[in-house]
Design a protein around this motif. Structure first.
Motif, PDB file in Angstrom:
ATOM      1  N   GLU A  96       0.803  -1.282   0.050  1.00 31.13           N
ATOM      2  CA  GLU A  96      -0.124   0.027   0.009  1.00 31.13           C
ATOM      3  C   GLU A  96       0.741   1.377   0.093  1.00 31.13           C
ATOM      4  OE1 GLU A  96      -3.444   2.128   2.574  1.00 31.13           O
ATOM      5  OE2 GLU A  96      -2.769   0.396   3.243  1.00 31.13           O
ATOM      6  N   ALA A  97       1.983   0.988   0.896  1.00 28.65           N
ATOM      7  CA  ALA A  97       2.933   2.411   1.052  1.00 28.65           C
ATOM      8  C   ALA A  97       3.492   2.644  -0.491  1.00 28.65           C
ATOM      9  CB  ALA A  97       3.743   2.137   1.949  1.00 28.65           C
ATOM     10  N   GLU A  98       3.994   1.415  -1.107  1.00 27.38           N
ATOM     11  CA  GLU A  98       4.610   1.387  -2.278  1.00 27.38           C
ATOM     12  C   GLU A  98       3.706   1.960  -3.614  1.00 27.38           C
ATOM     13  OE1 GLU A  98       7.536   1.105  -5.139  1.00 27.38           O
ATOM     14  OE2 GLU A  98       7.575   1.064  -2.918  1.00 27.38           O
TER      15      GLU A  98
ATOM     16  N   GLN B 155       1.241   4.118  -2.857  1.00 29.78           N
ATOM     17  CA  GLN B 155       0.860   5.451  -2.564  1.00 29.78           C
ATOM     18  C   GLN B 155       2.224   6.232  -3.200  1.00 29.78           C
ATOM     19  OE1 GLN B 155       0.242   5.853   1.693  1.00 29.78           O
ATOM     20  NE2 GLN B 155      -2.017   5.194   1.337  1.00 29.78           N
ATOM     21  N   ARG B 156       3.433   5.709  -2.987  1.00 33.85           N
ATOM     22  CA  ARG B 156       4.483   6.540  -3.315  1.00 33.85           C
ATOM     23  C   ARG B 156       4.477   6.291  -4.903  1.00 33.85           C
ATOM     24  NH1 ARG B 156       9.363   5.354  -5.423  1.00 33.85           N
ATOM     25  NH2 ARG B 156       8.911   3.013  -5.340  1.00 33.85           N
ATOM     26  N   VAL B 157       4.076   5.303  -5.623  1.00 29.50           N
ATOM     27  CA  VAL B 157       4.381   5.485  -7.091  1.00 29.50           C
ATOM     28  C   VAL B 157       3.079   6.517  -7.609  1.00 29.50           C
ATOM     29  CG1 VAL B 157       3.699   3.952  -9.087  1.00 29.50           C
ATOM     30  CG2 VAL B 157       4.982   3.125  -7.120  1.00 29.50           C
TER      31      VAL B 157
ATOM     32  N   LYS C 168       2.056   9.286  -5.953  1.00 33.24           N
ATOM     33  CA  LYS C 168       2.599  10.452  -5.790  1.00 33.24           C
ATOM     34  C   LYS C 168       3.393  10.766  -7.101  1.00 33.24           C
ATOM     35  CE  LYS C 168       2.711  14.225  -3.284  1.00 33.24           C
ATOM     36  NZ  LYS C 168       1.428  14.968  -2.979  1.00 33.24           N
ATOM     37  N   GLN C 169       4.286   9.861  -7.235  1.00 32.75           N
ATOM     38  CA  GLN C 169       5.494  10.343  -8.398  1.00 32.75           C
ATOM     39  C   GLN C 169       4.595  10.457  -9.773  1.00 32.75           C
ATOM     40  OE1 GLN C 169       8.099   7.171  -8.391  1.00 32.75           O
ATOM     41  NE2 GLN C 169       9.243   7.832  -6.424  1.00 32.75           N
TER      42      GLN C 169
ATOM     43  N   ARG D 119      -7.656   3.147  -6.872  1.00 30.73           N
ATOM     44  CA  ARG D 119      -6.415   4.256  -7.039  1.00 30.73           C
ATOM     45  C   ARG D 119      -5.993   4.005  -8.453  1.00 30.73           C
ATOM     46  NH1 ARG D 119      -2.982   1.966  -1.653  1.00 30.73           N
ATOM     47  NH2 ARG D 119      -4.258   3.025  -0.067  1.00 30.73           N
TER      48      ARG D 119
ATOM     49  N   GLN E  26      -6.262   7.324 -10.666  1.00 30.32           N
ATOM     50  CA  GLN E  26      -5.197   7.759 -11.450  1.00 30.32           C
ATOM     51  C   GLN E  26      -5.452   8.193 -12.905  1.00 30.32           C
ATOM     52  OE1 GLN E  26      -1.872   4.950 -11.531  1.00 30.32           O
ATOM     53  NE2 GLN E  26      -0.958   6.163 -13.072  1.00 30.32           N
TER      54      GLN E  26
END
Length: 592
Positions: free
Chosen positions: A398-400, A402-404, A406-407, A498, A502
């Motif tokens: 999930e964190a990964e 979210q990071r992707v 955001k990028q 998500r 996106q």
């Protein structure tokens, strides 16, 4: 009340006695003197309770009974007139000679423990508190010791303590209180201790008092066998009323009837016991049951217990001669007793083997249960650990994501400023958006199905929770599997949402970019058209005014300026188209 008397030998017969007998009689004379001076002795040699006004010394000259001859010629009677001696004992030992005859019958004077008595009392015993507790409970209330508590308390405690020190394997048993108490009523403390030790060692009392009680169980079994054979109706009544023989007979063997029979009848039984051993307990027990059979047949189990404890002893004491006569009318076969003993031994061996097998199975079961508990605990711990690991992995994913995300949002913002998008890219984004919504709908349907299945499984689990077994374990496994599927479905739904967000964001950005690029291209086209028209006007003016050189030069300059401006616009448009194609390739590679 029976009286105490220690005989004194007649001087005229001293010359007829052997040296050993003379030595024994000399000891008896010394005992007479000790009885008069011993403050612990309950009775004087006269046979009555000690008092200052009535003290006299008994001698054989005052009693010409046959018992005096027995005591004087004990070796002869004990070896050559055994049958006659038994008959005399069965009729009752004369009270004056009872202490001496008891000591001779058990040969207690040959023991060396009397000399160790004082030394034994100086040691400590683990049974001291138990002895004191039993004495404080029995002496004030039991009829056998009525009125004798103060005189018996300390010497009785000393005898019981000394023996518990001497024989630590047996220690102390409550039944021995009655036997030691009776001995103290007949003789001094040290002599009573010597007789008590002999009774314990040679008359089976030690085995009866042992902790495992095997000997007592054997005696009870033998008595029950005799009742079955000789009193079959009473035996059937006992069985019908579920009345166990041990209920009433245990105290008979443990106390030799001293706890139930009054003193007169108890002394008669004890006389015979000193000569014939435990056989008299079986005989008297059967005699009591035979004499009271009619009354016992009318009572239930509780009534029979009360009758044998209270009523029957009083009946026996009123006519002890009848009780003893009936006892010796009983058919008593030593071979039959041996056979019953062997049967009991075989039965106990079998029981012990079964108990050992049961203990072994219980031990194995305990080990298996411990292993099962350990495995279940370990499985639970492993399941919790796996769930924790899966939860950690899900959170990392999930964190990964979210990071992707955001990028990608940052890239979209950067691309919005510098990248133009072709029209077919917008169509592709719309198609991806529709496809994402369809996947989301499919995921929602699958999630609803999983939740419904989970609800059914939980209902089944609750209904079968009380009877948990192997099927319960399978059901639990299936339930855990469904919960994992639900978790994965929720994760997939989150990822699809998500991804959809996106795509929606990218579609909006691309739409804005398309709008701005379109506006810019429209403005550039207008500028190009304006410059083209201006160029045409300049060319027409150039043909008409060829004469004017300066003007021609100006027209050439303007023409050059318009051509260069058109080239710059065309280069910018080509550059934008190249950027759009690059952006499309990047989007396709990102989507893949």
């Amino acid at each position: 009340m029976d009286t105490l008397s220690v005989p004194t030998p007649v001087s005229s017969h001293m010359s007829q006695l052997s040296p050993d007998e003379q030595k024994l009689l000399a000891k008896l004379e010394e005992q007479n003197r000790l009885l008069e001076t011993d403050s612990k002795s309950l009775y004087s040699v006269s046979g009555v309770l000690r008092s200052p006004s009535s003290l006299r010394i008994f001698s054989f000259e005052e009693d010409s009974s046959e018992w005096g001859s027995v005591v004087e010629n004990w070796e002869k009677w004990s070896k050559k007139k055994v049958k006659q001696l038994k008959e005399m004992i069965r009729k009752g030992i004369h009270p004056h000679f009872r202490p001496t005859v008891w000591q001779m019958l058990c040969n207690s004077h040959s023991l060396s423990v009397q000399e160790q008595y004082t030394e034994l009392l100086q040691n400590t015993s683990p049974s001291e508190k138990l002895i004191q507790r039993d004495l404080s409970k029995l002496l004030p209330h039991h009829p056998l010791f009525q009125g004798l508590q103060d005189r018996l308390q300390q010497p009785l405690y000393n005898i019981l303590k000394a023996y518990s020190v001497l024989d630590r394997d047996v220690g102390y048993h409550q039944g021995s209180v009655f036997i030691a108490g009776l001995l103290l009523m007949q003789m001094p403390e040290e002599q009573a201790f010597g007789v008590f030790v002999r009774l314990m060692q040679d008359f089976r009392l030690r085995e009866i008092y042992r902790t495992h009680m095997v000997e007592l169980g054997c005696c009870t079994f033998q008595l029950e066998g005799l009742i079955q054979e000789q009193l079959p109706d009473l035996y059937s009544h006992f069985r019908t009323q579920a009345f166990k023989t041990s209920t009433f007979s245990s105290s008979w063997f443990l106390t030799l009837f001293l706890s139930c029979l009054p003193l007169t009848a108890a002394n008669r039984v004890f006389d015979i016991f000193m000569c014939e051993g435990l056989d008299i307990v079986f005989r008297v027990g059967l005699a009591i049951l035979q004499l009271t059979e009619t009354e016992l047949m009318k009572l239930d189990a509780e009534g029979m217990t009360q009758f044998l404890e209270k009523t029957a002893p009083q009946l026996m004491n009123s006519n002890p001669e009848q009780m003893i006569a009936t006892a010796y009318q009983i058919k008593y076969d030593s071979k039959r007793m041996k056979k019953l003993e062997k049967e009991y031994t075989a039965m106990k061996v079998k029981e012990m083997e079964e108990q050992e097998e049961i203990k072994k199975l219980q031990s194995e079961n305990k080990v298996l249960r411990h292993r099962i508990d350990t495995l279940e605990k370990r499985q639970d711990e492993e399941a919790v650990w796996r769930l924790g690991q899966e939860a950690v992995q899900i959170r990392l994913k999930e964190a990964e994501l979210q990071r992707v995300l955001k990028q990608m949002e940052i890239k979209m913002l950067l691309m919005e400023k510098s990248i133009s998008v072709p029209e077919d890219s917008s169509v592709d984004l719309h198609e991806q958006l529709v496809s994402g919504k369809l996947r989301e709908a499919d995921t929602l349907i699958e999630l609803q199905e999983v939740r419904n299945h989970l609800k059914d499984m939980e209902e089944k689990w609750q209904s079968q929770q009380k009877s948990r077994g192997s099927s319960g374990s399978d059901l639990q496994g299936e339930l855990m599997s469904v919960r994992f599927r639900e978790a994965h479905a929720q994760l997939q739904l989150t990822q699809n949402r998500r991804r959809l967000l996106q795509l929606q964001t990218q579609d909006q950005i691309n739409s804005l970019q398309m709008k701005r690029i379109t506006e810019r291209m429209h403005s550039q086209r207008e500028r190009l058209q304006e410059l083209t028209m201006q160029n045409q006007r300049q060319r027409s003016l150039l043909g008409k005014t060829t004469e004017e050189e300066p003007r021609k030069q100006d027209c050439d300059e303007e023409q050059d300026d318009g051509a260069s401006t058109a080239r710059r616009l065309q280069d910018q448009i080509a550059e934008l188209q190249a950027q759009i194609q690059t952006l499309s390739r990047q989007k396709r590679s990102t989507r893949l």
